[in-house]
Motif scaffolding. Structure first.
Motif, mmCIF file in Angstrom:
data_model
loop_
_atom_site.group_PDB
_atom_site.id
_atom_site.type_symbol
_atom_site.label_atom_id
_atom_site.label_comp_id
_atom_site.label_asym_id
_atom_site.label_seq_id
_atom_site.Cartn_x
_atom_site.Cartn_y
_atom_site.Cartn_z
ATOM 1 N N ARG A 1 0.831 -1.210 0.000
ATOM 2 C CA ARG A 1 0.000 0.000 0.000
ATOM 3 C C ARG A 1 0.860 1.252 0.000
ATOM 4 O O ARG A 1 0.568 2.238 -0.695
ATOM 5 C CB ARG A 1 -0.911 0.009 1.233
ATOM 6 C CG ARG A 1 -2.096 -0.934 1.148
ATOM 7 C CD ARG A 1 -2.941 -0.822 2.398
ATOM 8 N NE ARG A 1 -4.107 -1.672 2.336
ATOM 9 C CZ ARG A 1 -4.983 -1.803 3.320
ATOM 10 N NH1 ARG A 1 -4.814 -1.122 4.450
ATOM 11 N NH2 ARG A 1 -6.019 -2.606 3.193
ATOM 12 N N LYS A 2 1.946 1.234 0.759
ATOM 13 C CA LYS A 2 2.833 2.389 0.792
ATOM 14 C C LYS A 2 3.508 2.599 -0.549
ATOM 15 O O LYS A 2 3.661 3.736 -1.010
ATOM 16 C CB LYS A 2 3.886 2.196 1.889
ATOM 17 C CG LYS A 2 4.744 3.423 2.115
ATOM 18 C CD LYS A 2 5.651 3.221 3.304
ATOM 19 C CE LYS A 2 6.455 4.488 3.574
ATOM 20 N NZ LYS A 2 7.354 4.332 4.732
ATOM 21 N N ALA A 3 3.913 1.499 -1.185
ATOM 22 C CA ALA A 3 4.538 1.618 -2.504
ATOM 23 C C ALA A 3 3.562 2.148 -3.537
ATOM 24 O O ALA A 3 3.903 2.971 -4.389
ATOM 25 C CB ALA A 3 5.096 0.259 -2.939
ATOM 26 N N ILE A 4 2.301 1.675 -3.473
ATOM 27 C CA ILE A 4 1.295 2.139 -4.432
ATOM 28 C C ILE A 4 0.960 3.608 -4.196
ATOM 29 O O ILE A 4 0.749 4.378 -5.143
ATOM 30 C CB ILE A 4 0.032 1.266 -4.326
ATOM 31 C CG1 ILE A 4 0.340 -0.159 -4.825
ATOM 32 C CG2 ILE A 4 -1.115 1.857 -5.129
ATOM 33 C CD1 ILE A 4 -0.782 -1.141 -4.598
ATOM 34 N N SER A 5 0.934 4.032 -2.930
ATOM 35 C CA SER A 5 0.616 5.441 -2.652
ATOM 36 C C SER A 5 1.709 6.381 -3.102
ATOM 37 O O SER A 5 1.448 7.559 -3.378
ATOM 38 C CB SER A 5 0.382 5.631 -1.143
ATOM 39 O OG SER A 5 1.565 5.336 -0.424
ATOM 40 N N ILE B 1 10.534 -3.920 -1.277
ATOM 41 C CA ILE B 1 9.346 -4.233 -2.072
ATOM 42 C C ILE B 1 9.678 -4.958 -3.360
ATOM 43 O O ILE B 1 8.794 -5.163 -4.199
ATOM 44 C CB ILE B 1 8.547 -2.955 -2.392
ATOM 45 C CG1 ILE B 1 9.365 -2.007 -3.267
ATOM 46 C CG2 ILE B 1 8.090 -2.276 -1.130
ATOM 47 C CD1 ILE B 1 8.606 -0.778 -3.719
ATOM 48 N N GLY B 2 10.949 -5.366 -3.531
ATOM 49 C CA GLY B 2 11.276 -6.244 -4.651
ATOM 50 C C GLY B 2 12.204 -5.684 -5.698
ATOM 51 O O GLY B 2 12.600 -6.419 -6.608
ATOM 52 N N LYS B 3 12.576 -4.423 -5.635
ATOM 53 C CA LYS B 3 13.494 -3.885 -6.634
ATOM 54 C C LYS B 3 14.921 -4.300 -6.328
ATOM 55 O O LYS B 3 15.292 -4.513 -5.168
ATOM 56 C CB LYS B 3 13.391 -2.355 -6.684
ATOM 57 C CG LYS B 3 12.113 -1.853 -7.309
ATOM 58 C CD LYS B 3 12.177 -0.358 -7.530
ATOM 59 C CE LYS B 3 10.916 0.135 -8.245
ATOM 60 N NZ LYS B 3 10.971 1.593 -8.502
ATOM 61 N N SER B 4 15.708 -4.394 -7.391
ATOM 62 C CA SER B 4 17.114 -4.724 -7.193
ATOM 63 C C SER B 4 17.865 -3.509 -6.665
ATOM 64 O O SER B 4 17.392 -2.371 -6.761
ATOM 65 C CB SER B 4 17.742 -5.185 -8.507
ATOM 66 O OG SER B 4 17.741 -4.137 -9.457
ATOM 67 N N MET B 5 19.055 -3.761 -6.107
ATOM 68 C CA MET B 5 19.838 -2.667 -5.565
ATOM 69 C C MET B 5 20.273 -1.703 -6.658
ATOM 70 O O MET B 5 20.299 -0.478 -6.453
ATOM 71 C CB MET B 5 21.056 -3.213 -4.813
ATOM 72 C CG MET B 5 21.874 -2.143 -4.110
ATOM 73 S SD MET B 5 23.244 -2.830 -3.181
ATOM 74 C CE MET B 5 22.350 -3.804 -1.972
ATOM 75 N N ASP B 6 20.600 -2.232 -7.840
ATOM 76 C CA ASP B 6 21.000 -1.360 -8.947
ATOM 77 C C ASP B 6 19.865 -0.428 -9.356
ATOM 78 O O ASP B 6 20.086 0.769 -9.603
ATOM 79 C CB ASP B 6 21.445 -2.206 -10.146
ATOM 80 C CG ASP B 6 22.733 -2.960 -9.874
ATOM 81 O OD1 ASP B 6 23.488 -2.516 -8.986
ATOM 82 O OD2 ASP B 6 22.974 -3.983 -10.539
ATOM 83 N N GLN B 7 18.643 -0.939 -9.432
ATOM 84 C CA GLN B 7 17.507 -0.105 -9.802
ATOM 85 C C GLN B 7 17.232 0.967 -8.756
ATOM 86 O O GLN B 7 16.981 2.131 -9.091
ATOM 87 C CB GLN B 7 16.264 -0.976 -9.993
ATOM 88 C CG GLN B 7 16.332 -1.902 -11.199
ATOM 89 C CD GLN B 7 15.125 -2.806 -11.285
ATOM 90 O OE1 GLN B 7 14.395 -2.983 -10.304
ATOM 91 N NE2 GLN B 7 14.914 -3.407 -12.443
ATOM 92 N N ALA B 8 17.274 0.570 -7.476
ATOM 93 C CA ALA B 8 17.018 1.542 -6.406
ATOM 94 C C ALA B 8 18.088 2.629 -6.383
ATOM 95 O O ALA B 8 17.777 3.820 -6.224
ATOM 96 C CB ALA B 8 16.966 0.825 -5.061
ATOM 97 N N MET B 9 19.344 2.236 -6.570
ATOM 98 C CA MET B 9 20.430 3.215 -6.586
ATOM 99 C C MET B 9 20.309 4.155 -7.782
ATOM 100 O O MET B 9 20.507 5.369 -7.665
ATOM 101 C CB MET B 9 21.779 2.496 -6.625
ATOM 102 C CG MET B 9 22.137 1.741 -5.374
ATOM 103 S SD MET B 9 22.635 2.869 -4.060
ATOM 104 C CE MET B 9 23.143 1.684 -2.812
ATOM 105 N N GLN B 10 19.981 3.607 -8.942
ATOM 106 C CA GLN B 10 19.911 4.432 -10.148
ATOM 107 C C GLN B 10 18.766 5.430 -10.079
ATOM 108 O O GLN B 10 18.891 6.566 -10.558
ATOM 109 C CB GLN B 10 19.759 3.541 -11.383
ATOM 110 C CG GLN B 10 19.974 4.271 -12.697
ATOM 111 C CD GLN B 10 21.342 4.908 -12.785
ATOM 112 O OE1 GLN B 10 22.345 4.298 -12.457
ATOM 113 N NE2 GLN B 10 21.387 6.159 -13.226
ATOM 114 N N GLU B 11 17.643 5.046 -9.492
ATOM 115 C CA GLU B 11 16.526 5.983 -9.335
ATOM 116 C C GLU B 11 16.924 7.162 -8.446
ATOM 117 O O GLU B 11 16.600 8.315 -8.750
ATOM 118 C CB GLU B 11 15.317 5.264 -8.748
ATOM 119 C CG GLU B 11 14.636 4.306 -9.724
ATOM 120 C CD GLU B 11 13.415 3.650 -9.106
ATOM 121 O OE1 GLU B 11 13.064 4.037 -7.972
ATOM 122 O OE2 GLU B 11 12.818 2.774 -9.752
ATOM 123 N N THR B 12 17.640 6.863 -7.366
ATOM 124 C CA THR B 12 18.111 7.936 -6.493
ATOM 125 C C THR B 12 19.137 8.803 -7.195
ATOM 126 O O THR B 12 19.129 10.038 -7.057
ATOM 127 C CB THR B 12 18.704 7.345 -5.209
ATOM 128 O OG1 THR B 12 17.720 6.545 -4.554
ATOM 129 C CG2 THR B 12 19.152 8.443 -4.262
#
Length: 332
Positions: A56-60, A198-209
């Protein structure tokens, strides 16, 4: 005069309607049910309830696309503007930003119509102020937040280095940084850990930031992690060296700021002095400065000669300020 009064009333009514839309929010009953559901999920001990609360937090937090309506449809590139708003660290939406721009422009336009300025001039100045001032304010907030992030980021790297040398996995060290480092660094690393949960890879999370911050310091960090994952090596030693390099970059920037501080102070004094003198003379002897406030219907765009001279002087001052700013802007 009747046409100007009618146009003024239309502007005021539009402004009041936009203010009502900005203040009004979702219904109270829906908000209450949502809060009750979140509280129940938070205090439930089952694994399914915890997973549902995270989803729910991710969807919000995701983009729903409902904000790209009304005034936002006039934005040529809403994705870049949304990225800038997220980089401020505030929970601002594209609708809030555009309503602020439109409200500021309509308010200034109404004031200029009351002062009986020419309609074309009033509209042009109102659009320039309504679009320019919020853009500059958002840029100032982004620069201030990036500066705070850059100042604390070497401390986060050193904390991460100590955690890796003590045997903690990299995911745990990210959580430690999120809880121990205050300010923008802790907020960004907290978002990274939440994305990983919530399931994202570390590379994806780092790249978004990295895309949101758009700073070379964090790009260096992401590149270091990517290279170490592909080629191997001592990650703790790599991060320790990176922290040293970032501290040296910060020291060099501080030296440049100290060396250019005297020139900046002189530029600020010289730039503010004409406006200060203009305001004081207007306050002391308004009749002497009245040609600057009185429009001339026979002049260019309804402006008097004094107003045209003043606008030209401000343009030359803006060009000089831009040149001086570029002279002390060094890439490190």
């Amino acid at each position: 005069m009747d046409g100007n009064f009618l146009l003024l009333m239309v502007l005021l009514m539009t402004l009041l309607g936009m203010a009502a839309m900005a203040i009004s929010g979702p219904s109270a009953s829906k908000a209450t049910r949502r809060r009750v559901g979140l509280i129940r999920a938070r205090h439930s001990g089952s694994h399914e309830a915890i997973l549902e609360a995270r989803m729910r937090k991710a969807i919000s937090n995701r983009d729903t696309g409902t904000e790209l309506k009304m005034l936002t449809s006039l934005v040529p590139n809403p994705e870049n503007l949304t990225k800038r708003l997220r980089a401020t660290g505030k929970k601002w939406t594209l609708n809030n930003y555009m309503l602020t721009c439109a409200g500021l422009a309509l308010t200034l336009c109404a004031i200029m119509f009351i002062r009986e300025y020419p309609p074309l001039l009033a509209v042009m100045i109102s659009l320039a102020v309504g679009l320019g001032v919020p853009h500059m304010w958002v840029g100032r907030l982004i620069a201030k937040r990036v500066q705070k992030f850059t100042a604390k980021f070497p401390d986060a790297l050193e904390l991460m280095t100590r955690g890796l040398r003590s045997g903690l996995p990299i995911a745990e060290t990210l959580g430690v940084i999120a809880s121990e480092i205050p300010g923008p660094v802790g907020e960004e690393f907290k978002l990274i850990t939440e994305r990983i949960k919530i399931g994202k890879s570390m590379d994806q999370a780092m790249q978004e930031t990295a895309d949101r911050l758009d700073t070379p310091e964090f790009q260096f960090f992401v590149i270091s992690l990517t290279i170490q994952r592909e080629t191997g090596g001592n990650l703790a030693e790599t991060l320790a060296n990176l922290a040293t390099v970032l501290r040296q970059r910060s020291q060099m920037k501080l030296k440049i700021r100290a060396m250019s501080s005297e020139s900046k102070a002189s530029a600020y004094i010289i730039g503010v002095l004409p406006f200060l003198v203009f305001g004081l003379i207007s306050y002391i002897n308004y009749d002497y400065m009245s040609p600057f406030y009185t429009p001339d219907p026979a002049g260019l765009f309804g402006l008097s000669l004094m107003q045209l001279i003043g606008i030209g002087g401000m343009c030359w001052m803006a060009i000089g300020a831009f040149i001086m700013a570029q002279m002390i802007n060094f890439e490190i």
